[in-house]
Design a protein around this motif. Sequence first.
Motif, short mmCIF file in Angstrom:
data_model
loop_
_atom_site.label_atom_id
_atom_site.label_comp_id
_atom_site.label_asym_id
_atom_site.label_seq_id
_atom_site.Cartn_x
_atom_site.Cartn_y
_atom_site.Cartn_z
N VAL A 1 0.85 -1.20 0.00
CA VAL A 1 0.00 0.00 0.00
C VAL A 1 0.89 1.25 0.00
CG1 VAL A 1 -1.83 1.23 1.23
CG2 VAL A 1 -1.83 -1.27 1.19
N THR A 2 1.97 1.20 0.78
CA THR A 2 2.92 2.33 0.81
C THR A 2 3.55 2.54 -0.56
OG1 THR A 2 3.37 2.03 3.16
CG2 THR A 2 5.05 3.18 1.86
N ARG A 3 3.94 1.43 -1.23
CA ARG A 3 4.54 1.55 -2.57
C ARG A 3 3.56 2.13 -3.58
NH1 ARG A 3 6.67 -3.10 -0.53
NH2 ARG A 3 5.23 -4.51 -1.60
N ALA A 4 2.26 2.02 -3.30
CA ALA A 4 1.25 2.58 -4.20
C ALA A 4 1.00 4.06 -3.92
CB ALA A 4 -0.06 1.80 -4.07
N GLY A 5 1.70 4.60 -2.92
CA GLY A 5 1.59 6.04 -2.65
C GLY A 5 0.83 6.42 -1.41
N TYR A 6 0.50 5.45 -0.56
CA TYR A 6 -0.24 5.71 0.68
C TYR A 6 0.64 5.28 1.84
CZ TYR A 6 -3.92 5.63 -2.83
OH TYR A 6 -4.67 5.84 -3.97
N ARG A 7 1.36 6.20 2.43
CA ARG A 7 2.41 5.88 3.41
C ARG A 7 1.84 5.33 4.71
NH1 ARG A 7 6.21 8.79 7.00
NH2 ARG A 7 8.14 7.60 6.86
N ILE A 8 2.12 4.08 4.97
CA ILE A 8 1.71 3.41 6.21
C ILE A 8 2.96 2.84 6.85
CG2 ILE A 8 0.35 1.54 7.19
CD1 ILE A 8 -1.67 2.01 4.96
N THR A 9 3.23 3.24 8.10
CA THR A 9 4.48 2.85 8.74
C THR A 9 4.30 1.86 9.88
OG1 THR A 9 4.36 4.78 10.19
CG2 THR A 9 5.59 5.03 8.13
N ILE B 1 -3.82 -3.44 -11.06
CA ILE B 1 -4.63 -2.65 -11.98
C ILE B 1 -5.41 -1.58 -11.21
CG2 ILE B 1 -4.96 -4.50 -13.67
CD1 ILE B 1 -7.76 -4.95 -12.40
N PRO B 2 -5.79 -0.49 -11.88
CA PRO B 2 -6.76 0.42 -11.26
C PRO B 2 -8.09 -0.33 -11.13
CG PRO B 2 -5.75 1.42 -13.21
CD PRO B 2 -5.34 -0.02 -13.19
N HIS C 1 -12.82 3.90 -7.88
CA HIS C 1 -12.21 3.31 -9.08
C HIS C 1 -10.95 4.04 -9.53
CE1 HIS C 1 -15.69 0.70 -9.40
NE2 HIS C 1 -16.43 1.77 -9.18
N ARG C 2 -10.21 4.59 -8.57
CA ARG C 2 -8.93 5.24 -8.88
C ARG C 2 -7.76 4.51 -8.20
NH1 ARG C 2 -11.78 10.03 -7.34
NH2 ARG C 2 -10.48 10.02 -5.49
#
Length: 188
Positions: free
Chosen positions: A11-19, A135-136, A67-68
């Motif tokens: 999820v972080t690699r997809a642009g949503y930073r979770i630590t 995929i999106p 759907h994004r």
Amino acid sequence: MVQESPDMGAVTRAGYRITAKWTWDDIQRAMFCFEMSQTANAFVACVRKRRTDALALYRYLRDVQNHRGLIYEVLPPAFESATPEEGEEGGTCVSFILYDTGYFFLWVDPEEIIQDTLSRYADMEIRYPGAYRVIPTPYDVEFSMIAWRPLEVSGTDYVICTGQQAIDFNDAISRYVAQLREIMGEIS
């Protein structure tokens, strides 16, 4: 094999930073909170995890719902019986198992879904290898159709005997192969 914990790094690699480390119970609670919360702040209060992580997860879930956001599309392997069996009328019969496409949130490991399927049918021959891709979220996939934990993808068993019409199977195998080609892309 069971995926021990959600892969929040995806999820972080997809642009949503979770630590922070998340458990399956945390994810289950987050999915409940997402359905019940009207706002991001209500989601954060309900989830009870680090605020920045909860907000990132909320944004990801909202993007998937709209759907994004990115998800995994997984097509498990197709199997064929290792040895033909004798049919009722003296002919030989072969069993096939064809799976449908499954959709998973990014924290679910798609390789594990495929590996679990391979382990489940170790006594059968692999007819097609299966595949996955990121995929999106497609517009024809509803939010509720995306699995938030590792699940077995639904499939259909076919028994094909010599001298029988196999129209349903022919249609199903054509759809499976077309979907597999689409997921794998053109191989040069």
